[in-house]
Design a protein around this motif. Structure first.
Motif, PDB file in Angstrom:
ATOM      1  N   ASN A 291       2.144  -3.173 -10.061  1.00 36.97           N
ATOM      2  CA  ASN A 291       0.661  -2.729  -9.727  1.00 36.97           C
ATOM      3  C   ASN A 291      -0.006  -1.794 -10.508  1.00 36.97           C
ATOM      4  O   ASN A 291      -1.095  -1.801 -10.328  1.00 36.97           O
TER       5      ASN A 291
ATOM      6  N   ARG B 174       0.858  -1.202  -0.016  1.00 33.38           N
ATOM      7  CA  ARG B 174       0.089  -0.197   0.021  1.00 33.38           C
ATOM      8  C   ARG B 174       0.826   1.296   0.077  1.00 33.38           C
ATOM      9  O   ARG B 174       2.036   1.302   0.579  1.00 33.38           O
TER      10      ARG B 174
ATOM     11  N   TYR C 162      -1.150   1.730  -4.698  1.00 30.64           N
ATOM     12  CA  TYR C 162       0.150   0.817  -4.117  1.00 30.64           C
ATOM     13  C   TYR C 162       1.368   1.201  -4.929  1.00 30.64           C
ATOM     14  O   TYR C 162       1.561   2.090  -5.690  1.00 30.64           O
TER      15      TYR C 162
END
Length: 391
Positions: A100, A36, A94
């Motif tokens: 990602n 994250r 992310y």
């Protein structure tokens, strides 16, 4: 104060709670991911249950940025009667963009031999090391001469590259899937998921976005015309600006060459730009006819260094132009308005948008009345008949 043409709605406590719960579930999935990205969480501004509102605006930030890039606009709309939901564009919640973010890669059987050649080439290794050396925390973009030199060198290493690039340049080229692996459609599927989180919120729903976020705002409006009432797109990226830049992105994009964007702590592969450009072309420009039923307001600038101006102007004509209830304004070069035009504190090419307050006002006017006063956009004095921007 200008008269709005919108019937006001008053979401119930159940509707708001269900919407909050859907967004909370999304946030929980982000929290569960160790990659994250700090500060890239979605957020919303909702009025209390039972309070009349003008609808809900989904706001999409620009490439490599975060939702709070648009916080001033979101706050202005919220203070003046809208609910606002600001998600991240696909993957941008992310870190590790190569994994990602939406990206286009050469297939491994093509890419791996080429990467080995690049790793063994001392000239290219020196070039890439110089490109990565950025101590000023500024956006890293190779110069015109650097891009030409890189393209020439890569073509020496892999003579098929110009042929392969044609598979990106051409619409619906049958060789695209033969040469590439792409996740560019993730921008649309993710936007659908974010829109679904508003399924309990009563209509109307609007979209607004900057750059790649502008193309996402347009794409979800074209994809869900029964749900999205109007759309505002600031410098939407439907095609990379400049022929040499486009060729560089298309050629170097799939090769894991990296650049530095608006987040100084995060480098992204150029293939992420390739994916953003393909998304804008295939899911927005090529679907212009689907937007003819959705009033659209586009704001462009002559000081463009990311989104191709002629493509945006052609797209505006394709959706019907002003005769179809749309509006398009181009800041002239003398106004020194750069591509990231929504936040007045963002500086690009030594420029920032000093006309942002009237731009917010005209965004409000368009969302509430389906009209825009284009002359007001070049004024440094706010229209006293519209809600004032007080930041």
């Amino acid at each position: 104060m200008t008269t709005t043409l919108l019937p006001q709605i008053a979401p119930t406590a159940d509707q708001i709670n269900q919407t909050k719960a859907a967004i909370a579930a999304y946030v929980q999935r982000i929290d569960a991911n160790p990659e994250r990205r700090k500060g890239a969480y979605p957020y919303y501004l909702f009025h209390p249950p039972g309070q009349p509102i003008l609808g809900t605006v989904m706001v999409f930030h620009g490439f490599s940025a975060k939702p709070h890039q648009m916080w001033r606009l979101a706050d202005y709309l919220f203070r003046n009667g809208f609910n606002v939901y600001q998600p991240s564009i696909s993957g941008h919640t992310y870190i590790n963009p190569a994994k990602n973010w939406c990206q286009i890669d050469l297939r491994p059987e093509i890419a791996e031999p080429l990467k080995q050649k690049i790793q063994q080439d001392p000239v290219l290794q020196n070039y890439l090391a110089n490109l990565s050396n950025n101590s000023n925390n500024q956006v890293v973009r190779p110069s015109f001469m650097q891009r030409l030199a890189l393209m020439a060198r890569l073509t020496e290493l892999e003579p098929r590259l110009p042929e392969i690039i044609l598979a990106i340049e051409r619409d619906n080229d049958p060789n695209f899937d033969r040469y590439f692996v792409s996740s560019h459609l993730g921008y649309l599927t993710d936007a659908r998921d974010r829109l679904n989180e508003l399924s309990s919120m009563p209509d109307p729903i609007y979209t607004a976005g900057l750059s790649v976020g502008g193309s996402v705002a347009l794409a979800i409006a074209a994809d869900q015309p029964q749900r999205i009432k109007r759309c505002v797109a600031y410098a939407p990226l439907l095609q990379i600006y400049g022929e040499d830049r486009r060729q560089y992105v298309e050629l170097a994009g799939p090769l894991d060459i990296q650049e530095l964007g608006w987040d100084p702590n995060l480098r992204f592969p150029v293939g992420a730009l390739t994916a953003a450009a393909r998304f804008g072309k295939t899911q927005v420009f090529n679907k212009a006819q689907r937007l003819r039923q959705t009033p659209t307001f586009m704001v462009l600038t002559e000081n463009e260094d990311a989104a191709d101006i002629e493509t945006n102007q052609k797209f505006f004509r394709e959706i019907g132009g002003e005769g179809n209830g749309n509006y398009c304004y181009m800041y002239p070069r003398a106004d020194l308005v750069p591509h990231p035009m929504v936040d007045p504190t963002e500086v690009s090419q030594g420029m920032s948008n000093h006309y942002w307050q009237t731009m917010y006002q005209e965004t409000y006017r368009f969302l509430t009345t389906s009209k825009a006063n284009l002359q007001n956009l070049r004024s440094l004095r706010q229209d006293p008949q519209l809600p004032q921007v007080s930041f």
